[in-house]
Design a protein around this motif. Structure first.
Motif, PDB file in Angstrom:
ATOM      1  N   ILE A  31       6.214  26.651  13.068  1.00 49.99           N
ATOM      2  CA  ILE A  31       6.762  26.614  14.422  1.00 49.99           C
ATOM      3  C   ILE A  31       7.276  27.992  14.822  1.00 49.99           C
ATOM      4  O   ILE A  31       7.032  28.461  15.938  1.00 49.99           O
ATOM      5  N   CYS A  32       7.967  28.673  13.908  1.00 47.68           N
ATOM      6  CA  CYS A  32       8.485  30.011  14.215  1.00 47.68           C
ATOM      7  C   CYS A  32       7.350  31.002  14.460  1.00 47.68           C
ATOM      8  O   CYS A  32       7.433  31.846  15.354  1.00 47.68           O
ATOM      9  N   SER A  33       6.272  30.902  13.674  1.00 46.18           N
ATOM     10  CA  SER A  33       5.147  31.807  13.889  1.00 46.18           C
ATOM     11  C   SER A  33       4.458  31.523  15.222  1.00 46.18           C
ATOM     12  O   SER A  33       4.035  32.454  15.914  1.00 46.18           O
ATOM     13  N   LEU A  34       4.364  30.253  15.595  1.00 45.81           N
ATOM     14  CA  LEU A  34       3.762  29.910  16.882  1.00 45.81           C
ATOM     15  C   LEU A  34       4.623  30.380  18.044  1.00 45.81           C
ATOM     16  O   LEU A  34       4.086  30.807  19.073  1.00 45.81           O
ATOM     17  N   ILE A  35       5.939  30.330  17.897  1.00 54.18           N
ATOM     18  CA  ILE A  35       6.824  30.859  18.938  1.00 54.18           C
ATOM     19  C   ILE A  35       6.571  32.356  19.115  1.00 54.18           C
ATOM     20  O   ILE A  35       6.475  32.864  20.234  1.00 54.18           O
ATOM     21  N   GLY A  36       6.425  33.078  17.998  1.00 55.78           N
ATOM     22  CA  GLY A  36       6.112  34.501  18.072  1.00 55.78           C
ATOM     23  C   GLY A  36       4.764  34.762  18.708  1.00 55.78           C
ATOM     24  O   GLY A  36       4.610  35.680  19.518  1.00 55.78           O
ATOM     25  N   LEU A  37       3.776  33.945  18.371  1.00 52.85           N
ATOM     26  CA  LEU A  37       2.434  34.122  18.929  1.00 52.85           C
ATOM     27  C   LEU A  37       2.416  33.849  20.431  1.00 52.85           C
ATOM     28  O   LEU A  37       1.800  34.599  21.191  1.00 52.85           O
ATOM     29  N   VAL A  69       1.073  47.507  18.226  1.00 45.69           N
ATOM     30  CA  VAL A  69       2.259  47.150  19.014  1.00 45.69           C
ATOM     31  C   VAL A  69       2.372  45.632  19.139  1.00 45.69           C
ATOM     32  O   VAL A  69       3.453  45.058  18.958  1.00 45.69           O
ATOM     33  N   LEU A  70       1.265  44.962  19.415  1.00 42.96           N
ATOM     34  CA  LEU A  70       1.296  43.510  19.562  1.00 42.96           C
ATOM     35  C   LEU A  70       1.620  42.815  18.239  1.00 42.96           C
ATOM     36  O   LEU A  70       2.391  41.845  18.212  1.00 42.96           O
ATOM     37  N   ALA A  71       1.065  43.301  17.146  1.00 41.00           N
ATOM     38  CA  ALA A  71       1.368  42.716  15.832  1.00 41.00           C
ATOM     39  C   ALA A  71       2.833  42.926  15.475  1.00 41.00           C
ATOM     40  O   ALA A  71       3.481  42.031  14.913  1.00 41.00           O
ATOM     41  N   TRP A  74       4.884  40.491  17.481  1.00 41.12           N
ATOM     42  CA  TRP A  74       4.740  39.152  16.917  1.00 41.12           C
ATOM     43  C   TRP A  74       5.608  38.980  15.673  1.00 41.12           C
ATOM     44  O   TRP A  74       6.352  38.002  15.548  1.00 41.12           O
ATOM     45  N   LEU A  75       5.542  39.935  14.753  1.00 42.43           N
ATOM     46  CA  LEU A  75       6.313  39.824  13.519  1.00 42.43           C
ATOM     47  C   LEU A  75       7.818  39.893  13.774  1.00 42.43           C
ATOM     48  O   LEU A  75       8.597  39.170  13.137  1.00 42.43           O
ATOM     49  N   LEU A  76       8.252  40.733  14.700  1.00 40.84           N
ATOM     50  CA  LEU A  76       9.678  40.828  15.001  1.00 40.84           C
ATOM     51  C   LEU A  76      10.211  39.552  15.658  1.00 40.84           C
ATOM     52  O   LEU A  76      11.312  39.092  15.321  1.00 40.84           O
TER      53      LEU A  76
END
Length: 94
Positions: A31-37, A69-71, A74-76
């Motif tokens: 869920i956290c990764s999808l929020i970042g994406l 920049v986009l990656a 996303w990670l931050l």
């Protein structure tokens, strides 16, 4: 295991109290990764002209800089969401 902070247990106590941290479910990470994406998709949709203009000075590497920049965003955002989630559930600092 996490031992509760405090004084040394007495010799009379046969067992020491041990606090087990709550188990982290894999769904929380997803869920956290999808929020970042979703955040990165929103950044791309809203700020593509600005991002292209900022990466244009890199010439041949402009596409690489754009993706970097986009990656990074996303990670931050993913890391920030994970930290907020852990803090809200009380698992960050027991």
């Amino acid at each position: 295991m996490y031992n509760q902070h405090g004084g040394v247990p007495d010799d009379e106590q046969s067992t020491q109290q041990v606090i087990q941290p709550a188990e982290i479910n894999a769904a929380e990470h997803y869920i956290c990764s999808l929020i970042g994406l979703v955040t990165v998709v929103g950044v791309v949709v809203l700020f593509t002209p600005i991002l292209v203009a900022l990466t244009r000075p890199f010439q041949q590497l402009s596409a690489t800089a754009f993706v970097f920049v986009l990656a990074t965003v996303w990670l931050l955002v993913w890391l920030g969401t994970e930290l907020v989630w852990e803090w809200q559930t009380g698992r960050l600092f027991p």
